[in-house]
Write a protein that holds these residues in place. Structure first.
Motif, PDB file in Angstrom:
ATOM      1  N   ASP A 119       0.812  -1.213   0.000  1.00  0.00           N
ATOM      2  CA  ASP A 119       0.000   0.000   0.000  1.00  0.00           C
ATOM      3  C   ASP A 119       0.844   1.261   0.000  1.00  0.00           C
ATOM      4  OD1 ASP A 119      -2.461  -1.308   0.018  1.00  0.00           O
ATOM      5  OD2 ASP A 119      -2.476  -1.466   2.214  1.00  0.00           O
ATOM      6  N   PHE A 120       2.126   1.134   0.402  1.00  0.00           N
ATOM      7  CA  PHE A 120       2.899   2.367   0.565  1.00  0.00           C
ATOM      8  C   PHE A 120       4.234   2.316  -0.177  1.00  0.00           C
ATOM      9  CE2 PHE A 120       5.164   5.563   3.375  1.00  0.00           C
ATOM     10  CZ  PHE A 120       4.532   6.659   2.807  1.00  0.00           C
ATOM     11  N   MET A 121       5.292   1.812   0.444  1.00  0.00           N
ATOM     12  CA  MET A 121       6.613   1.873  -0.182  1.00  0.00           C
ATOM     13  C   MET A 121       7.004   0.613  -0.946  1.00  0.00           C
ATOM     14  SD  MET A 121       8.462   4.716   0.044  1.00  0.00           S
ATOM     15  CE  MET A 121       7.153   5.912  -0.158  1.00  0.00           C
ATOM     16  N   GLY A 122       6.262  -0.467  -0.778  1.00  0.00           N
ATOM     17  CA  GLY A 122       6.626  -1.692  -1.483  1.00  0.00           C
ATOM     18  C   GLY A 122       7.646  -2.525  -0.724  1.00  0.00           C
ATOM     19  N   ASN A 123       8.010  -3.649  -1.288  1.00  0.00           N
ATOM     20  CA  ASN A 123       8.861  -4.641  -0.633  1.00  0.00           C
ATOM     21  C   ASN A 123      10.282  -4.126  -0.372  1.00  0.00           C
ATOM     22  OD1 ASN A 123       9.791  -7.347   0.157  1.00  0.00           O
ATOM     23  ND2 ASN A 123      10.841  -7.338  -1.819  1.00  0.00           N
ATOM     24  N   ALA A 124      10.845  -4.544   0.781  1.00  0.00           N
ATOM     25  CA  ALA A 124      12.249  -4.256   1.087  1.00  0.00           C
ATOM     26  C   ALA A 124      12.991  -5.505   1.512  1.00  0.00           C
ATOM     27  CB  ALA A 124      12.345  -3.198   2.177  1.00  0.00           C
ATOM     28  N   ASP A 125      12.369  -6.680   1.385  1.00  0.00           N
ATOM     29  CA  ASP A 125      12.968  -7.953   1.783  1.00  0.00           C
ATOM     30  C   ASP A 125      13.752  -8.522   0.602  1.00  0.00           C
ATOM     31  OD1 ASP A 125      13.579 -10.553   2.542  1.00  0.00           O
ATOM     32  OD2 ASP A 125      11.639 -10.896   3.518  1.00  0.00           O
ATOM     33  N   GLY A 126      15.072  -8.598   0.760  1.00  0.00           N
ATOM     34  CA  GLY A 126      15.909  -9.076  -0.324  1.00  0.00           C
ATOM     35  C   GLY A 126      15.699 -10.517  -0.701  1.00  0.00           C
ATOM     36  N   THR A 127      15.012 -11.294   0.147  1.00  0.00           N
ATOM     37  CA  THR A 127      14.747 -12.699  -0.159  1.00  0.00           C
ATOM     38  C   THR A 127      13.450 -12.894  -0.925  1.00  0.00           C
ATOM     39  OG1 THR A 127      13.541 -13.162   1.902  1.00  0.00           O
ATOM     40  CG2 THR A 127      15.951 -13.322   1.979  1.00  0.00           C
ATOM     41  N   VAL A 128      12.694 -11.835  -1.143  1.00  0.00           N
ATOM     42  CA  VAL A 128      11.421 -11.904  -1.872  1.00  0.00           C
ATOM     43  C   VAL A 128      11.619 -11.324  -3.270  1.00  0.00           C
ATOM     44  CG1 VAL A 128       9.030 -11.145  -1.943  1.00  0.00           C
ATOM     45  CG2 VAL A 128      10.080 -11.749   0.253  1.00  0.00           C
ATOM     46  N   ASN A 129      11.464 -12.178  -4.274  1.00  0.00           N
ATOM     47  CA  ASN A 129      11.598 -11.738  -5.674  1.00  0.00           C
ATOM     48  C   ASN A 129      12.886 -10.966  -5.926  1.00  0.00           C
ATOM     49  OD1 ASN A 129       9.062 -12.831  -6.386  1.00  0.00           O
ATOM     50  ND2 ASN A 129       8.020 -10.973  -5.672  1.00  0.00           N
ATOM     51  N   GLY A 130      13.953 -11.454  -5.304  1.00  0.00           N
ATOM     52  CA  GLY A 130      15.241 -10.816  -5.508  1.00  0.00           C
ATOM     53  C   GLY A 130      15.323  -9.399  -4.972  1.00  0.00           C
ATOM     54  N   GLY A 131      14.415  -9.062  -4.069  1.00  0.00           N
ATOM     55  CA  GLY A 131      14.383  -7.721  -3.503  1.00  0.00           C
ATOM     56  C   GLY A 131      13.603  -6.720  -4.331  1.00  0.00           C
ATOM     57  N   SER A 132      12.981  -7.157  -5.441  1.00  0.00           N
ATOM     58  CA  SER A 132      12.200  -6.222  -6.252  1.00  0.00           C
ATOM     59  C   SER A 132      11.121  -5.556  -5.399  1.00  0.00           C
ATOM     60  CB  SER A 132      11.556  -6.951  -7.434  1.00  0.00           C
ATOM     61  OG  SER A 132      12.526  -7.270  -8.406  1.00  0.00           O
ATOM     62  N   VAL A 133      10.936  -4.260  -5.609  1.00  0.00           N
ATOM     63  CA  VAL A 133      10.043  -3.474  -4.771  1.00  0.00           C
ATOM     64  C   VAL A 133       8.584  -3.878  -4.960  1.00  0.00           C
ATOM     65  CG1 VAL A 133       9.156  -1.136  -4.439  1.00  0.00           C
ATOM     66  CG2 VAL A 133      11.622  -1.539  -4.567  1.00  0.00           C
ATOM     67  N   GLY A 134       8.186  -4.209  -6.194  1.00  0.00           N
ATOM     68  CA  GLY A 134       6.813  -4.643  -6.425  1.00  0.00           C
ATOM     69  C   GLY A 134       5.821  -3.511  -6.282  1.00  0.00           C
ATOM     70  N   GLU A 135       4.614  -3.874  -5.848  1.00  0.00           N
ATOM     71  CA  GLU A 135       3.556  -2.870  -5.718  1.00  0.00           C
ATOM     72  C   GLU A 135       3.762  -2.010  -4.474  1.00  0.00           C
ATOM     73  OE1 GLU A 135       1.655  -2.203  -8.059  1.00  0.00           O
ATOM     74  OE2 GLU A 135       2.089  -3.968  -9.260  1.00  0.00           O
ATOM     75  N   PRO A 136       3.340  -0.741  -4.550  1.00  0.00           N
ATOM     76  CA  PRO A 136       2.515  -0.136  -5.597  1.00  0.00           C
ATOM     77  C   PRO A 136       3.303   0.519  -6.738  1.00  0.00           C
ATOM     78  CG  PRO A 136       2.731   1.399  -3.805  1.00  0.00           C
ATOM     79  CD  PRO A 136       3.503   0.176  -3.392  1.00  0.00           C
ATOM     80  N   LEU A 137       4.637   0.383  -6.733  1.00  0.00           N
ATOM     81  CA  LEU A 137       5.458   1.107  -7.703  1.00  0.00           C
ATOM     82  C   LEU A 137       5.603   0.389  -9.037  1.00  0.00           C
ATOM     83  CD1 LEU A 137       8.263   2.427  -5.318  1.00  0.00           C
ATOM     84  CD2 LEU A 137       6.151   3.563  -6.031  1.00  0.00           C
ATOM     85  N   LEU A 138       5.482  -0.937  -9.030  1.00  0.00           N
ATOM     86  CA  LEU A 138       5.677  -1.692 -10.270  1.00  0.00           C
ATOM     87  C   LEU A 138       4.628  -1.320 -11.309  1.00  0.00           C
ATOM     88  CD1 LEU A 138       7.054  -3.873 -11.940  1.00  0.00           C
ATOM     89  CD2 LEU A 138       5.707  -5.588 -10.718  1.00  0.00           C
ATOM     90  N   SER A 139       3.374  -1.395 -10.945  1.00  0.00           N
ATOM     91  CA  SER A 139       2.312  -1.101 -11.909  1.00  0.00           C
ATOM     92  C   SER A 139       2.241   0.384 -12.252  1.00  0.00           C
ATOM     93  CB  SER A 139       0.956  -1.570 -11.368  1.00  0.00           C
ATOM     94  OG  SER A 139       0.620  -0.890 -10.168  1.00  0.00           O
ATOM     95  N   ALA A 140       2.873   1.218 -11.427  1.00  0.00           N
ATOM     96  CA  ALA A 140       2.898   2.657 -11.693  1.00  0.00           C
ATOM     97  C   ALA A 140       4.063   3.048 -12.596  1.00  0.00           C
ATOM     98  CB  ALA A 140       2.984   3.434 -10.379  1.00  0.00           C
ATOM     99  N   GLY A 141       4.833   2.071 -13.073  1.00  0.00           N
ATOM    100  CA  GLY A 141       5.863   2.335 -14.057  1.00  0.00           C
ATOM    101  C   GLY A 141       7.177   2.838 -13.510  1.00  0.00           C
TER     102      GLY A 141
END
Length: 378
Positions: A119-141
């Motif tokens: 809902d806010f800053m996205g993922n910060a766990d390096g063990t999840v999807n290689g640390g990719s931030v994901g939503e909400p920033l991924l779909s926002a380009g």
């Protein structure tokens, strides 16, 4: 008061309503463009979003390890806050209190908040999807959908090289210059990652190089304060609170040249600025609000060097890129290999607008913003 009172606050203690407005503004900034009639094929590139412009600004100047570090980043944060307010006027640029684990911060009402969620800053766990931030920033380009693709988006992406060195067939003629492959500020980054360390930051732990807040407040001089913040970067000590904060979050934040692709960086730098503001506002130190005295022995420093290697920006250096590509003079110390950036370059030439040419001595830079831990100063 709260929302709309102009005070920057601990991000964990603002309302869910305000956090929602904040991330909405961040996402909308990626849909509004500088030089909207320009093209990505221009040089300098046109049609760069307000958000991607932050990375372009930061990379173009690379103001680290030098006297102008704190005032330049204050100017950048102030300008970013103004952009947020073009979307939602009631917003302020809040801060991450780096004494706290941002994935488990007290919200001031008996609860705990993790700002690294979808809902806010996205993922910060390096063990999840290689640390990719994901939503909400991924779909926002904010970065590409498929970072594993070796050539996504028909090759229109930015890679992680640093620093950027632009091509200059004729060094004296900017009309001949162009970007290297995979560095066009109008294109999204290929990846955006984090790798936050477990638990709270080691603030004040012996050997951590990360000073306690009280150490900052009790610094006797500008030189002592800025040494605690980034002495390692300037070569004056092993102190490195600013650098350690970047490394604690990891991923893009660990690399100073690409750290401003991550919206979290502004929460981090708002805290850096808050500590400087609190030091300035210590009782009995009116000189810390005086542009002619606040920087003490560094107040007359000028610029030297090259942003492609080791630029040293002085207090008398024009604040770039807003002051314009040609603002460097022998009197202020010429920094070489600046990247021309629109709209503070032709054809818009906004460097000529009132208020864009300033140095770290400008009262608008020296005067701190208002924080919840410091009284109003404006």
């Amino acid at each position: 008061m709260g929302l709309g009172d102009g005070i920057r606050r601990n991000i964990a203690k603002v309302s869910k309503e305000e956090r929602d407005l904040y991330i909405d503004a961040v996402k909308q900034l990626n849909q509004i463009y500088y030089s909207p009639t320009g093209s990505r094929t221009d040089f300098p590139a046109g049609h760069v979003s307000y958000w991607f412009k932050q990375d372009e600004i930061h990379q173009s100047s690379h103001i680290h390890g030098c006297p102008a570090f704190l005032p330049w980043h204050r100017e950048m944060c102030n300008r970013y806050e103004a952009l947020l307010r073009t979307i939602h006027p009631e917003l302020s640029l809040h801060y991450w209190d780096w004494n706290l684990d941002p994935s488990a911060m007290p919200d001031g009402q008996g609860g705990v908040i993790n700002i690294f969620d979808a809902d806010f800053m996205g993922n910060a766990d390096g063990t999840v999807n290689g640390g990719s931030v994901g939503e909400p920033l991924l779909s926002a380009g904010f970065y590409l959908v498929n970072p594993s693709d070796p050539n996504p988006g028909d090759g229109k992406f930015r890679d992680n090289r640093s620093p950027v060195v632009i091509n200059k067939p004729n060094p004296n003629d900017p009309s001949t210059w162009n970007y290297p492959p995979h560095y066009n500020p109008a294109d999204p980054p290929k990846t955006l990652t984090r790798n936050k360390q477990a638990g709270p930051p080691p603030v004040g732990v012996p050997g951590s190089r990360w000073a306690k807040d009280a150490d900052f407040f009790n610094a006797n001089t500008w030189e002592e304060f800025r040494d605690l913040m980034y002495g390692y970067e300037q070569g004056t000590s092993q102190n490195s609170a600013h650098g350690e904060a970047h490394g604690y979050i990891g991923g893009n934040l660990r690399n100073p040249h690409i750290s401003f692709r991550d919206p979290f960086v502004f929460l981090l730098h708002s805290n850096v600025d808050r500590l400087w503001a609190m030091w300035q506002l210590q009782p009995g130190h009116a000189e810390r609000l005086d542009p002619t005295q606040v920087y003490n022995t560094e107040g007359n420093t000028t610029g030297t060097g090259d942003i492609e290697s080791d630029a040293f920006w002085g207090i008398l250096s024009p604040l770039e890129p807003w002051a314009g590509f040609t603002a460097q003079t022998t009197a202020t110390g010429i920094i070489e290999n600046l990247l021309p950036i629109r709209p503070w370059f032709a054809p818009e030439n906004e460097e000529n607008q009132m208020g864009n040419y300033k140095t770290s001595m400008d009262v608008s830079v020296v005067t701190p913003p208002s924080y919840d831990t410091a009284p109003h100063s404006n």
